[in-house]
Write a protein that holds these residues in place. Structure first.
Motif, PDB file in Angstrom:
ATOM      1  N   ASP A  90      46.711 -35.925   4.156  1.00 55.29           N
ATOM      2  CA  ASP A  90      46.491 -35.462   3.630  1.00 55.29           C
ATOM      3  C   ASP A  90      45.402 -37.083   2.256  1.00 55.29           C
ATOM      4  OD1 ASP A  90      45.925 -35.364   1.288  1.00 55.29           O
ATOM      5  OD2 ASP A  90      48.331 -35.255   0.687  1.00 55.29           O
ATOM      6  N   MET A  91      44.544 -36.270   2.504  1.00 54.95           N
ATOM      7  CA  MET A  91      43.361 -36.568   1.877  1.00 54.95           C
ATOM      8  C   MET A  91      43.606 -37.050   0.147  1.00 54.95           C
ATOM      9  SD  MET A  91      40.482 -36.616   4.019  1.00 54.95           S
ATOM     10  CE  MET A  91      39.169 -35.819   2.329  1.00 54.95           C
ATOM     11  N   GLN A  92      44.730 -36.778  -0.360  1.00 50.56           N
ATOM     12  CA  GLN A  92      44.840 -37.276  -1.647  1.00 50.56           C
ATOM     13  C   GLN A  92      44.822 -38.203  -1.955  1.00 50.56           C
ATOM     14  OE1 GLN A  92      48.446 -36.048  -3.195  1.00 50.56           O
ATOM     15  NE2 GLN A  92      47.705 -33.446  -3.830  1.00 50.56           N
TER      16      GLN A  92
ATOM     17  N   GLN B  29      42.782 -40.671   0.358  1.00 53.44           N
ATOM     18  CA  GLN B  29      41.058 -40.889   0.107  1.00 53.44           C
ATOM     19  C   GLN B  29      40.734 -40.677  -2.024  1.00 53.44           C
ATOM     20  OE1 GLN B  29      39.353 -39.957   3.292  1.00 53.44           O
ATOM     21  NE2 GLN B  29      40.401 -40.913   4.300  1.00 53.44           N
ATOM     22  N   MET B  30      41.441 -40.103  -2.145  1.00 53.91           N
ATOM     23  CA  MET B  30      40.645 -39.644  -3.343  1.00 53.91           C
ATOM     24  C   MET B  30      41.431 -40.168  -4.562  1.00 53.91           C
ATOM     25  SD  MET B  30      38.824 -36.511  -3.211  1.00 53.91           S
ATOM     26  CE  MET B  30      38.721 -37.374  -1.671  1.00 53.91           C
TER      27      MET B  30
END
Lengths: 103, 171, 652, 503
Positions: free
Chosen positions: A54-56, A58-59
């Motif tokens: 899930d990219m979150q 990295q954000m």
């Protein structure tokens, strides 16, 4: 490599940073160890994001980096000020918040 | 892959230790750079290219340079830099405490099993990160912009202030 | 409402004079002597007339007492105390004495206090005294009696300390009040004990402290117990303690000699005629209660006799004319209590009456002597005043013969009755003590007379210059009192001498048991004892003549001979010093250095309050040492806390 | 209109001073004449309202002039006010002493009048509220509210170690009331969330619980009464307080402790009372003798009167502990008497202090000649305070001692000793100050009482005589309340005994 490895590293970095803050008298080095702790946290974010797909994560890491930048700027400005005032960055010099014992 | 991980993580740990043990702040700043680079490498192994670049750009590039710049600016004289090494017992106690800390967290973490989830295509690349940044996290992105400008002005105002009194003479 | 007027009139006088005195003093005006005299003497005289009018039927044999209920004073739950007045034969006698002798003394003090600055104030206090004494005598219940009791204590405090500029006089006033207060506490405890006994049984609106009600409950009282002792004994003992305080008996008599610091008419009225007899009146009034407590009566008799003897001895060596009379009062009061103790209440009251007359006459006589000698009270500086003060010396002589107990005069009959009753009621030792006291009385009285009036004059030159006989308003009182003290005796003419002992039958106090018991002894014995007492008296008089006829050289030589005894007597057996040493000083020391400094200051204030405050401050300071400004120290604390939480998380 | 006024007369009585205080705020500081006028008007108005209380006080048991409204439903606190035999005369005492205090301090307080009168008015509201509250939460609120204005009065307007005295006074009372708060909270939970006193009196608590709760309440009130070991705040607070402050402190605040006992401690915990009775009575009697003895050696007049207050209130406590109708009525009556006499004495000492700025007995001597009227009034008050028959204190003391001889014989006998020492210290002080030769010529110019001071003392003197000669007017109203109190306590104690018998 499984997530525990990465997390172990993150923890290691974090602990070292923490010890650094407590150990070192010099404000600059303490400040750097704070950066170290932040990086440890970043690493754990990214490790989770990788393993949860899930990219979150990295954000979050991205915003932490921004935050670190802002914080570093202000922190260093303060250190400069302190140095100008006391002529040294040793934390032992700045003690006037000390409680006057037995008032 | 695993060897790469081990090398990088060893490098990171060692340089982290170096950061806090060097007496000269300049050397610890440099070892911090090494740590950051090793971390960037680790990010790559975790398919977070965008962040690896960001890491190098902002962290290593901007923040560390700022540190070194400050150290040079304050041109701390010799003895001032060489603070006396903290008493032995303090270091031992802290090391023990750190170890305890590490063990505690590790104990918590080791329970985490979990195989890696299937990654979507282009996971962690700059394009997908950019898309996300400007769709889902656009508000956060803008606010971080403001944050940076505030920090900038703050730092300027603090550092620029003309002290109307001379710093006390160092005794 | 007639009886109430007897009390209200002097009260009115007191208020008017009091207001007048205060306003004149505030506006720095001269006091109007005329008005003060008229109010001060007139109102008591009117009260005397009313008392006489109410008293005549009783004197002519009326039985039924007059009762007046003014208002309900205190009523809480089942306890009701009415402010009521009660006039029967006993209180008629007392009221007549008080208002009669009182008015005479008021008249006398017009002359005596002429030049004094507090003239109106003096009369206000004197009238107030009459009011409280009348309340004491006319009150129909124990609490009103106590109200009058403390009221007279207050007035004696004010009057003794009348010339308060002089430190000693103010202290004498204070001493009188406090010693009286000690007695009054005993009296109060007696009242409370009585209250505890009678309250539960009291009906809905029973007035438990009324004398008649107590008399009706006498059966209940005799049988019940208070703190494991028999009730009548305890109650009467407490009441007697009150009486010793007020009527100056052995333990609490020390205030009377010092009370001479007051003006002489005050001593005459308060410390001779009226106030000091309050104790005797109280016992006479509560005769039914004392009859059921034989042990207390015995104690009263013993104390009475010993006080009589003790005071007589001291009086023999006193040099201040008023001190001699003060000790003689204490000893005569001893006689009265002796009479009460042997159950002869009527004769006690009879002696009270005669004593009022002759002692008032003696005091007023000494007053006019002091007045003539412009304040000199030491008999060693007097002598041969007969020529200068004819009337005073004549009246003084009559009164002295009376008190000595020579036959035709009053005291012979009253004192002899008491001695006879003591002997006939089986107290021979007390009779002997009484006789010795009679000898002492005769001796010191004639010593006083001889030293002041006859013999070589030791008066200093300037005093001799304005020696003058007192004005008529003073000598009038002297003459009246002298006549009374001469005549009053025939009221109690004993049967053995042909009289029918009117006073005893008229008062018929005390249960007849005491009466019947006395009759068994033969008349001859009574005559014999009477002869003995007269012989003793005359012998004492002759001795006094022989010793003091030609001044003081002889007696001083003899005094130096028996120095220890003489010193003992002149210093009043060191009683004051003993009281001071073993009561006053320890209490002061106890409260000054132990109670106040140690407990209050040190223990509670220092240790508990301040010390605990400082302990908390110290506790605070050692915690605050942690924050020594070190940034690292604070970081370390975070680390510790974090580790702690981690530990907790890990281990459970 | 009239029955509206009659319905919530208590609101009028309690809240008028507060209104006056708020009104004071609007006036600028330099207009001190207006400040004084408004203060005096407010307190006199309150006094007039309280007179209404007396005239329409029906002699029937239970509370009168009741006001009952829900206040904070969430915690079950009601705005419940009411007056009965116990609190009626104390309310009157408070509303009477306040105008006297204001009238007197108009002459003696010269600076910062606005805050002085503001504090005084707030204090009056708090006192009246405490006396009339029937809801324990409201009671506690007013109880604590009393402390603050008194603290400022002593702290700002006092003299000498005023800050120390103020803090000591504050903390002493606070410690007690905090424990009481715990007990209140527990009891509220016991009584299913209601603070109303009537609900609480129906509770059946086990003796052990009663014991603990009684201890908490008793401690709070014992500090206020000052029972023996807890009394050291009183002399400091009195000597350092301004005249008006110590008048109100001695006159009314001390009575809050004994009133608390009568209203809360005794009716709510009868069994614990049975156990604690001898102990508290002994402490009270020790207080009587101790207070009197220590008063004897005091060098400062105000401190002497303060210690005499401890001695007199010891009598009141003895009366309360004896729990017979006479003793409790006497105790309540004695509360009012002591209020009058000690307030009067403080007033007189205050007058002397205003003239010579010293309260030490040694600095005076033989002033009777200079100030005859002052001496006359002082003597009346002295004899009232040592309970001479015919004055008010005698009636109270007589009732207390005669009532408690049966229940507590030994304590009562020791207590009557206190009567002697009472006379000793008062008369000794009077003798040293008034009689004897004029000590210092600085005293020669001493002025006598002016009309304002006479006006202050006059009501007290009249009351002292009236309450001594014709006390029935006052006693009849107290008597009903004591009747109900003693009966309820006896019933509960009997009920418990019969319970024990059955076991």
């Amino acid at each position: 490599m499984s997530i525990t490895h990465y997390l172990t590293l993150a923890i290691a970095l974090f602990s070292i940073g923490l010890i650094g803050v407590v150990l070192r008298r010099n404000l600059l080095v303490a400040f750097m160890s704070i950066e170290l702790m932040l990086n440890g946290a970043n690493l754990s974010f990214i490790a989770f994001s990788r393993y949860l797909g899930d990219m979150q994560g990295q954000m979050a890491a991205f915003f932490i980096v921004i935050l670190a930048a802002a914080e570093a700027a202000v922190g260093l400005a303060i250190i400069v000020l302190l140095f100008r005032r006391q002529g040294s960055v040793q934390s032992s010099v700045f003690q006037n918040l000390k409680d006057k014992v037995g008032v | 892959m695993t060897i790469l991980f081990y090398i990088l993580s060893a490098l990171a740990v060692l340089s982290a230790v170096a950061v806090i043990s060097f007496r000269q702040p300049v050397y610890s700043a440099l070892s911090l750079v090494v740590t950051l680079f090793s971390l960037a490498g680790l990010y790559l192994t975790l398919h977070a290219e965008f962040l690896a670049i960001i890491q190098i750009l902002t962290y290593a590039g901007a923040i560390l340079i700022l540190f070194i710049f400050i150290i040079m600016l304050l041109n701390l004289n010799k003895d001032e830099l060489k603070e006396q090494t903290p008493a032995l017992w303090r270091r031992i106690v802290l090391a023990l405490l750190g170890g305890f800390l590490f063990a505690g967290l590790w104990w918590g973490v080791k329970k985490l099993s979990g195989d890696s989830a299937k990654l979507t295509e282009g996971f962690g690349s700059i394009a997908s990160s950019g898309k996300l940044l400007f769709t889902e996290y656009v508000l956060a992105f803008e606010i971080s912009g403001i944050l940076l400008t505030v920090a900038l002005i703050g730092a300027l105002v603090l550092a620029k202030r003309r002290l109307n009194y001379l710093p006390e003479e160092k005794n | 409402m007639v009886l109430a007027w007897i009390i209200l009139l002097p009260l009115l006088g007191a208020l008017i004079n009091g207001y007048h005195a205060l306003s004149c003093r505030l506006r720095q005006q001269k006091v109007i002597h005329g008005m003060v005299n008229f109010v001060g003497v007139g109102l008591p005289f009117v009260a005397f007339l009313i008392a006489l009018s109410q008293g005549i039927p009783f004197i002519l044999g009326a039985e039924e007492p007059i009762r007046e209920n003014l208002f309900s004073w205190i009523s809480v739950g089942s306890l009701h105390i009415e402010a009521g007045l009660y006039l029967d034969r006993l209180s008629t006698l007392m009221v007549l004495i008080i208002t009669g002798v009182g008015t005479l003394i008021h008249l006398y003090s017009i002359g005596y206090m002429k030049g004094d600055s507090g003239y109106a104030k003096y009369f206000a206090y004197l009238n107030l005294f009459l009011t409280s004494m009348l309340i004491l005598v006319l009150g129909d219940n124990l609490l009103l009696l106590f109200l009058g009791w403390e009221g007279v204590g207050l007035c004696s405090y004010l009057l003794i300390g009348f010339w308060f500029e002089d430190k000693a006089k103010a202290q004498a006033g204070k001493k009188a009040f406090i010693v009286n207060r000690i007695g009054d506490v005993g009296f109060l405890l007696g009242i409370f004990a009585l209250g505890v006994l009678l309250l539960p049984g009291a009906g809905e609106n029973a007035v438990i402290f009324n004398f008649e009600y107590i008399e009706s409950q006498i059966g209940l009282i005799t049988v019940s117990k208070v703190f494991w002792l028999s009730a009548p004994f305890i109650i009467t003992l407490f009441l007697f303690v009150g009486a010793t305080g007020k009527s100056a008996q052995i333990p609490l008599y020390v205030w009377l000699p010092d009370a001479m610091a007051g003006p002489t008419p005050v001593s005459a009225l308060i410390h001779a005629a009226t106030m000091v007899t309050a104790g005797v009146y109280m016992i006479a009034r509560m005769d039914f209660l004392f009859d059921v407590a034989p042990e207390t009566l015995h104690i009263i008799a013993i104390i009475g006799a010993s006080t009589a003897l003790f005071a007589a001895l001291i009086a023999m060596v006193q040099t201040d004319i008023k001190k001699v009379l003060a000790y003689s009062t204490v000893s005569q009061l001893g006689y009265m209590f002796l009479a009460m103790g042997v159950g002869a209440y009527a004769y006690g009251v009879f002696h009270l009456m005669t004593h009022a007359f002759f002692k008032a006459c003696l005091f007023l006589g000494s007053g006019s002597v002091i007045h003539a000698m412009s304040g000199e009270q030491d008999i060693r500086k007097m002598g041969g005043l007969k020529k200068a003060l004819p009337i005073t010396s004549m009246t003084f002589l009559i009164a002295t013969m009376t008190i000595a107990g020579l036959p035709p005069f009053a005291a012979f009959f009253s004192k002899d009755h008491i001695l006879w009753k003591t002997y006939s009621h089986g107290h021979p030792i007390l009779w002997v003590m009484g006789l010795l006291a009679a000898f002492g009385t005769a001796f010191y009285m004639f010593r006083l007379y001889i030293l002041t009036f006859t013999g070589k004059s030791r008066v200093s030159e300037e005093a001799k210059a304005h020696l003058h006989e007192s004005p008529f308003n003073m000598t009038f009182a002297l003459i009246v009192l002298a006549v009374l003290s001469a005549v009053a005796g025939f009221l109690g003419l004993p049967e053995v001498l042909g009289g029918h002992d009117w006073i005893a039958h008229w008062l018929h106090l005390g249960s007849n048991a005491a009466e019947a018991h006395g009759a068994s002894h033969s008349h001859t014995m009574e005559l014999l004892l009477m002869g003995v007492s007269v012989a003793v008296a005359t012998f004492a008089i002759l001795l006094a003549f022989v010793l003091y006829r030609n001044g003081l050289e002889g007696p001083n030589k003899r005094a130096r001979a028996m120095r220890p005894l003489h010193n003992l007597l002149t210093n009043k057996f060191y009683v004051d010093e003993i009281y001071d040493a073993c009561v006053v000083r320890p209490i002061y020391y106890l409260s000054q250095s132990i109670l106040f400094t140690v407990i209050d200051r040190k223990l509670i204030d220092e240790v508990l309050v301040n010390r605990s405050g400082r302990f908390l401050a110290w506790l605070g300071s050692c915690v605050s040492r942690i924050q020594n400004g070190f940034v690292n120290r604070y970081a370390f604390c975070f680390l510790l806390a974090f580790a702690l939480m981690l530990g907790i998380w890990v281990f459970n | 209109m009239f029955n509206f006024f009659d319905q919530n007369i208590l609101n009028f009585v309690i809240w008028t001073p507060l209104l006056g205080a708020l009104l004071l705020l609007t006036i600028p500081q330099k207009q001190n004449l207006w400040i004084k006028r408004i203060a005096l008007m407010t307190v006199s108005l309150t006094f007039l309202f309280s007179l209404h209380l007396v005239c329409y006080f029906k002699s029937s048991s239970g509370y009168q002039f009741e006001i009952f409204r829900p206040w904070i439903p969430a915690i079950g606190a009601y705005y419940a006010l009411g007056v009965d035999g116990f609190s009626l005369w104390l309310v009157l005492l408070a509303t009477l002493l306040m105008p006297i205090a204001v009238l007197f301090s108009m002459g003696s307080i010269k600076e910062k009048e606005k805050s002085f009168y503001f504090n005084l008015l707030i204090l009056e509201t708090a006192m009246l509220g405490t006396l009339c509250a029937l809801d324990v939460f409201l009671f506690y609120l007013f109880w604590e509210a009393m402390l603050i204005p008194m603290y400022f009065l002593i702290g700002i307007f006092g003299h000498g170690r005023k800050v120390y005295a103020a803090i000591k006074f504050f903390i002493f009372t606070l410690i007690g009331s905090v424990l009481m708060l715990l007990a209140i909270v527990y009891l509220r939970q016991e009584a299913e969330g209601s603070f109303l006193l009537d609900h609480w009196s129906l509770l059946a608590l086990s003796p052990q619980v009663q014991g603990v709760l009684f201890a908490a309440f008793a401690l709070a009130f014992a500090i206020k009464v000052p029972l023996f070991p807890l009394h050291t705040w009183l002399p400091d607070a009195h000597t350092e307080a301004p005249t008006a402050g110590s008048m109100i402190l001695a006159g009314v605040l001390l009575k809050m402790g004994t009133y608390g006992f009568v209203r809360f401690a005794i009716p709510l915990f009868p069994d614990a009372l049975l156990v604690a009775k001898p102990w508290i009575a002994t402490l009270a009697v020790v207080g009587i003798v101790y207070g009197a003895l220590v008063a004897m050696v005091q060098k400062d007049m105000k401190r002497l009167v303060a210690y005499s207050s401890i001695s007199h209130l010891g009598f009141v406590m003895l009366g309360l502990m004896a729990l017979t109708p006479q003793a409790v009525t006497g105790a309540t009556y004695q509360m009012v008497n002591h209020g009058l006499t000690s307030a009067g004495l403080f007033l007189m000492v205050g007058m002397l202090y205003d003239r010579t700025h010293t309260r030490l007995i040694a600095d005076y001597g033989g002033i009777a000649k200079q100030v005859p009227l002052y001496t006359f009034v002082f003597l009346i008050l002295t004899f009232a305070s040592i309970a001479l028959p015919g004055t008010n204190s005698f009636v109270g003391e007589f009732l207390i001692l005669s009532g408690s001889l049966k229940e507590l014989p030994y304590q009562t006998i020791l207590a009557t000793l206190g009567v002697i020492f009472g006379a000793v210290y008062m008369l000794w002080m009077v003798e040293r100050v008034f009689f004897g030769p004029l000590k210092k010529d600085s005293l020669k110019g001493l002025k006598d009482m002016n009309w304002r001071e006479v006006l202050c003392v006059l009501p007290i003197i009249l009351l002292v005589v009236w309450m001594g000669v014709k006390p029935n007017f006052f006693l009849s109203k107290i008597e009903i309340a004591t009747q109900t109190l003693t009966e309820t306590v006896q019933q509960n104690q009997l009920a418990k005994q019969s319970l024990k018998l059955q076991k």
